[in-house]
Design a protein around this motif. Structure first.
Motif, PDB file in Angstrom:
ATOM      1  N   ILE A   1       1.065   3.068   7.872  1.00  0.00           N
ATOM      2  CA  ILE A   1       0.790   2.691   6.361  1.00  0.00           C
ATOM      3  C   ILE A   1       1.931   2.032   5.883  1.00  0.00           C
ATOM      4  CG2 ILE A   1       0.265   3.470   4.210  1.00  0.00           C
ATOM      5  CD1 ILE A   1      -2.134   2.747   5.693  1.00  0.00           C
ATOM      6  N   MET A   2       3.111   2.562   6.148  1.00  0.00           N
ATOM      7  CA  MET A   2       4.199   1.856   5.803  1.00  0.00           C
ATOM      8  C   MET A   2       4.560   0.397   6.269  1.00  0.00           C
ATOM      9  SD  MET A   2       7.102   4.626   5.540  1.00  0.00           S
ATOM     10  CE  MET A   2       6.767   6.413   5.144  1.00  0.00           C
TER      11      MET A   2
ATOM     12  N   MET B   1       0.463   5.404   0.378  1.00  0.00           N
ATOM     13  CA  MET B   1      -0.633   6.411   0.627  1.00  0.00           C
ATOM     14  C   MET B   1      -0.271   7.731   0.597  1.00  0.00           C
ATOM     15  SD  MET B   1      -3.522   6.251   3.600  1.00  0.00           S
ATOM     16  CE  MET B   1      -4.799   7.589   3.671  1.00  0.00           C
TER      17      MET B   1
ATOM     18  N   ARG C   1       7.283   8.709  -2.307  1.00  0.00           N
ATOM     19  CA  ARG C   1       7.362   8.019  -1.320  1.00  0.00           C
ATOM     20  C   ARG C   1       6.472   6.878  -1.304  1.00  0.00           C
ATOM     21  NH1 ARG C   1       6.801  10.477   4.635  1.00  0.00           N
ATOM     22  NH2 ARG C   1       4.468  10.453   4.022  1.00  0.00           N
TER      23      ARG C   1
ATOM     24  N   THR D   1      -0.488  16.013  11.997  1.00  0.00           N
ATOM     25  CA  THR D   1      -0.147  16.226  10.523  1.00  0.00           C
ATOM     26  C   THR D   1      -0.199  14.846   9.944  1.00  0.00           C
ATOM     27  OG1 THR D   1       2.258  16.276  10.791  1.00  0.00           O
ATOM     28  CG2 THR D   1       1.210  18.241  10.732  1.00  0.00           C
ATOM     29  N   GLU D   2      -0.343  13.872  10.476  1.00  0.00           N
ATOM     30  CA  GLU D   2      -0.588  12.558   9.894  1.00  0.00           C
ATOM     31  C   GLU D   2       0.721  11.997   9.580  1.00  0.00           C
ATOM     32  OE1 GLU D   2      -3.434  13.665   6.419  1.00  0.00           O
ATOM     33  OE2 GLU D   2      -4.833  12.713   7.555  1.00  0.00           O
ATOM     34  N   GLN D   3       1.867  12.222  10.199  1.00  0.00           N
ATOM     35  CA  GLN D   3       3.029  11.756   9.941  1.00  0.00           C
ATOM     36  C   GLN D   3       3.072  10.428  10.609  1.00  0.00           C
ATOM     37  OE1 GLN D   3       6.427  14.265  10.575  1.00  0.00           O
ATOM     38  NE2 GLN D   3       4.940  16.039  10.491  1.00  0.00           N
TER      39      GLN D   3
ATOM     40  N   ALA E   1       2.338  14.743   4.882  1.00  0.00           N
ATOM     41  CA  ALA E   1       2.848  14.011   5.917  1.00  0.00           C
ATOM     42  C   ALA E   1       4.138  13.541   5.821  1.00  0.00           C
ATOM     43  CB  ALA E   1       1.682  12.725   6.300  1.00  0.00           C
ATOM     44  N   LEU E   2       4.930  14.508   5.217  1.00  0.00           N
ATOM     45  CA  LEU E   2       6.384  13.920   5.263  1.00  0.00           C
ATOM     46  C   LEU E   2       7.010  14.135   6.446  1.00  0.00           C
ATOM     47  CD1 LEU E   2       7.564  16.058   2.019  1.00  0.00           C
ATOM     48  CD2 LEU E   2       6.601  13.599   2.236  1.00  0.00           C
ATOM     49  N   LEU E   3       8.341  13.284   6.746  1.00  0.00           N
ATOM     50  CA  LEU E   3       8.621  13.405   8.120  1.00  0.00           C
ATOM     51  C   LEU E   3       9.401  14.894   8.230  1.00  0.00           C
ATOM     52  CD1 LEU E   3      10.000   9.909   8.939  1.00  0.00           C
ATOM     53  CD2 LEU E   3       7.697  10.939   9.411  1.00  0.00           C
TER      54      LEU E   3
ATOM     55  N   ILE F   1      18.716   0.804  12.185  1.00  0.00           N
ATOM     56  CA  ILE F   1      18.140   2.378  11.964  1.00  0.00           C
ATOM     57  C   ILE F   1      17.794   2.803  13.477  1.00  0.00           C
ATOM     58  CG2 ILE F   1      15.928   3.426  11.648  1.00  0.00           C
ATOM     59  CD1 ILE F   1      15.796   1.778   9.053  1.00  0.00           C
TER      60      ILE F   1
ATOM     61  N   ILE G   1       0.716  -1.226  -0.190  1.00  0.00           N
ATOM     62  CA  ILE G   1       0.069   0.122  -0.050  1.00  0.00           C
ATOM     63  C   ILE G   1       0.731   1.182   0.155  1.00  0.00           C
ATOM     64  CG2 ILE G   1      -1.832   1.188   1.319  1.00  0.00           C
ATOM     65  CD1 ILE G   1      -2.906  -1.317   2.549  1.00  0.00           C
TER      66      ILE G   1
ATOM     67  N   LYS H   1      14.197  -2.928  12.345  1.00  0.00           N
ATOM     68  CA  LYS H   1      15.590  -3.022  11.971  1.00  0.00           C
ATOM     69  C   LYS H   1      16.635  -2.321  13.221  1.00  0.00           C
ATOM     70  CE  LYS H   1      15.889  -4.082   7.107  1.00  0.00           C
ATOM     71  NZ  LYS H   1      16.265  -3.840   5.780  1.00  0.00           N
TER      72      LYS H   1
ATOM     73  N   PHE I   1      -1.246  11.237   2.207  1.00  0.00           N
ATOM     74  CA  PHE I   1      -1.963  12.266   2.986  1.00  0.00           C
ATOM     75  C   PHE I   1      -2.138  13.571   2.470  1.00  0.00           C
ATOM     76  CE2 PHE I   1      -0.268   8.516   5.134  1.00  0.00           C
ATOM     77  CZ  PHE I   1      -1.245   8.159   6.189  1.00  0.00           C
TER      78      PHE I   1
ATOM     79  N   LEU J   1      13.198   5.849   3.288  1.00  0.00           N
ATOM     80  CA  LEU J   1      12.648   5.252   4.446  1.00  0.00           C
ATOM     81  C   LEU J   1      12.088   4.035   4.313  1.00  0.00           C
ATOM     82  CD1 LEU J   1      12.745   5.506   7.701  1.00  0.00           C
ATOM     83  CD2 LEU J   1      10.630   6.555   7.476  1.00  0.00           C
ATOM     84  N   PRO J   2      11.118   3.753   3.412  1.00  0.00           N
ATOM     85  CA  PRO J   2      10.673   2.354   3.312  1.00  0.00           C
ATOM     86  C   PRO J   2      11.517   1.499   2.624  1.00  0.00           C
ATOM     87  CG  PRO J   2       9.082   3.924   2.358  1.00  0.00           C
ATOM     88  CD  PRO J   2      10.212   4.623   2.746  1.00  0.00           C
ATOM     89  N   LEU J   3      12.254   1.860   2.028  1.00  0.00           N
ATOM     90  CA  LEU J   3      13.557   1.079   1.472  1.00  0.00           C
ATOM     91  C   LEU J   3      14.439   0.328   2.575  1.00  0.00           C
ATOM     92  CD1 LEU J   3      14.741   3.029  -1.910  1.00  0.00           C
ATOM     93  CD2 LEU J   3      13.070   0.936  -1.649  1.00  0.00           C
ATOM     94  N   ASP J   4      14.980   1.415   3.505  1.00  0.00           N
ATOM     95  CA  ASP J   4      15.686   1.090   4.754  1.00  0.00           C
ATOM     96  C   ASP J   4      14.980   0.042   5.434  1.00  0.00           C
ATOM     97  OD1 ASP J   4      17.560   2.713   3.963  1.00  0.00           O
ATOM     98  OD2 ASP J   4      17.021   4.435   5.073  1.00  0.00           O
TER      99      ASP J   4
END
Ligand SMILES: Nc1ncnc2c1ncn2[C@@H]1O[C@H](COP(=O)(O)OP(=O)(O)O)[C@@H](O)[C@H]1O
Ligand SMILES: [Mg+2]
Lengths: 251, 247
Positions: B123-124, A82, A150, B115-117, A88-90, B27, A80, B24, A84, A101-104
């Motif tokens: 979700i990830m 998504m 992302r 802010t939905e972070q 919703a970036l960090l 990280i 999935i 992990k 937002f 990040l998802p790859l890490d």
């Protein structure tokens, strides 16, 4: 394909989604439309499992998502992506780190492979020069594009977008809409987009679901939405002058 | 009252999520270092300033109150050391850092929530509680005891400085007092308190931020709540630990 089967959701006794059944098709841009506060975001978040529904089931292809436990859901969540409403970036990470990040977290890629993949995704959204910037240094349209990059970095099979062009100027909105549409076709993704923007509806509304006060009121596509004989939907559609003109032209 | 128990229940459920198996480790190590810098190193100067002044004030106060021919002068150094080790460096520094670090953590995590972070992480497939909170807890629990030692040292130096500068007592007497009747266990006691208080501040503040909802006003409230709740909890645990570890 994603299917909702008679789902309902209440918050503190207030019903926000009432018995909604709907199917979203693979390889298409499926739109959920409706006024502000009609329940679009809650529906989207219920579909991905950020809200637990009170009744009903949700299927991702043949898997009944609602019956899975946390660990089992994780497998689907990797498929999935998504986007937002606010991006919703960090905040504490750069564009590159956000996309990476998802790859890490979920792949065993080497540094080089990760770099190539991030570059590919950033290039896909035409942002290759901005990888060292922080979210606070980006424009609204750039934030959305990073969010898209992302969302697609792990090759998702399902893409959810909550008002991807809210807060953007009309031109940038078209760019974002087309980007999501193209990506959907390119990778054969099941894409679901929340929007109240009639431009998007007429541009990329291959399948459209109209939500009104938590009920599904109408279902169709951009080809027949102007002819729909539903009063609330008509009010929604023809609130914008552009759509009114489109109708008079089509007559 | 019911709300209090509800909050405590949710707090422990959150802790359960925080301490479930991390995604992990690599990280996490990086994030822990980052937090040591953000929450630890950045508190050194505040700790130094406050500890130096308190050390000086305590020494001065002792010098004034203990001004009597029957009490030996070195008692001033002794008393200053005891105050720093037993109470000030762990508890008061923790209270001050509850204000600085607690509000920082609650508003950071609260902003991520509204802010939905946090949703984006979930979700990830990331365990957001563990990913965001665990590095902060580990970093502060390790670093606070060091900060406590540092505070003791600076406080004692502050006392020495005031003795030297005002001449109200002999620096030699002060130093003699520092080594008078020293119970090494009291240092262990201070370090344990430092770690426990670090855990309290970080976890409670993270909890307040994690369950913030609504808008920026709510984030502000969450951050106030974090400071108040962690300060009160620190005082309660100060009492409990003092009772348990009585030297
Ligand atoms: N977490 C929540 N708790 C309580 N009520 C909520 C929550 N999220 C949304 N709602 C309510 O659900 C309704 C639908 O909201 P939403 O789905 O955000 O509307 P929109 O169609 O604009 O996205 C609103 O009335 C909102 O107040
Ligand atoms: Mg919404």
């Amino acid at each position: 394909m994603i299917r909702a089967d008679h789902i309902s959701k209440t918050f503190d006794g207030r019903t926000v989604l009432d018995d909604i059944s709907v199917e979203f098709d693979t390889g298409k841009t499926n739109l959920i439309i409706g006024r502000s506060g009609s329940g679009k975001t809650v529906l989207l978040k219920s579909l991905v499992g950020l809200h637990d529904v009170d009744k009903g089931n949700i299927f991702f292809d043949d898997v009944c998502y609602t019956k899975l436990n946390f660990a089992e859901r994780k497998n689907i969540r990797k498929d999935i992506g998504m986007i937002f409403q606010g991006g919703a970036l960090l905040d504490s990470s750069t564009v590159r780190e956000n996309v990476r990040l998802p790859l890490d977290l979920f792949t065993e890629m080497t540094e080089g492979e990760k770099r190539d993949r991030v570059n590919f995704c950033l290039e896909r959204v035409r942002l290759n020069g901005a990888d060292h910037l922080y979210p606070s240094e980006l424009s609204g349209g750039m934030v959305k594009r990073v969010a898209i990059a992302r969302a697609i970095v792990l090759n998702p099979r399902y893409l959810f977008c909550d008002e991807p062009n809210s807060g953007l100027d009309p031109q940038t909105s078209v760019v974002i809409d087309n980007l999501i549409h193209d990506i959907t076709k390119e990778f054969n993704i099941t894409t679901i987009i929340n929007t109240h923007d009639m431009n998007s509806v007429m541009e990329i509304g291959e399948k459209i679901v109209y939500i009104h006060e938590g009920h599904k009121w109408w279902e169709g596509s951009k080809d027949n939405i102007l002819e729909a004989d539903n009063r609330e939907l008509n009010e929604f559609v023809f609130a914008s002058a552009m759509a009114k003109r489109a109708k008079s032209v089509s007559r | 009252m019911i709300a209090l128990f509800e909050n405590i229940g949710r707090y422990f459920m959150l802790l359960g999520k925080v301490f479930s198996r991390p995604e992990k480790m690599g990280i996490y190590y990086r994030k822990i270092w980052f937090e040591v810098e953000a929450l630890g190193f950045n508190s050194i100067s505040l700790t130094a300033i406050i500890s130096a002044f308190i050390g000086a004030v305590v020494a001065l106060q002792m010098a004034i109150t203990l001004e009597s021919p029957f009490i030996p002068q070195f008692m001033i150094g002794y008393a200053t050391r005891e105050v720093m080790v037993l109470e000030f460096s762990s508890t008061v520094v923790a209270l001050i850092l509850a204000g600085k670090i607690g509000s920082n953590i609650a508003s950071e995590i609260g902003t991520m929530r509204i802010t939905e972070q946090i949703d984006a992480l979930e979700i990830m497939g990331v365990n957001s509680a563990s990913y965001l909170i665990l590095p902060k807890i580990v970093a502060t629990v390790i670093f606070f005891p060091l900060l406590t030692l540092f505070s003791i040292f600076v406080g004692i130096v502050g006392g020495y400085a005031i003795a030297y500068l005002t001449g109200i007592m002999l620096p030699g007497d002060y130093i003699e007092g520092l080594f008078y009747y020293f119970e090494p266990f009291s240092i262990v006691y201070a370090l344990v308190k430092g770690s426990v208080f670090a855990f309290i501040i970080t976890s409670i503040s993270a909890y307040c931020g994690y369950y913030a909802k609504g808008n920026s006003l709510e984030v502000g409230r969450a951050s106030t709540r974090a400071v108040v709740s962690s300060s009160v909890t620190i005082m309660i645990f100060d009492l409990i630990l003092t009772q348990i570890m009585r030297v």
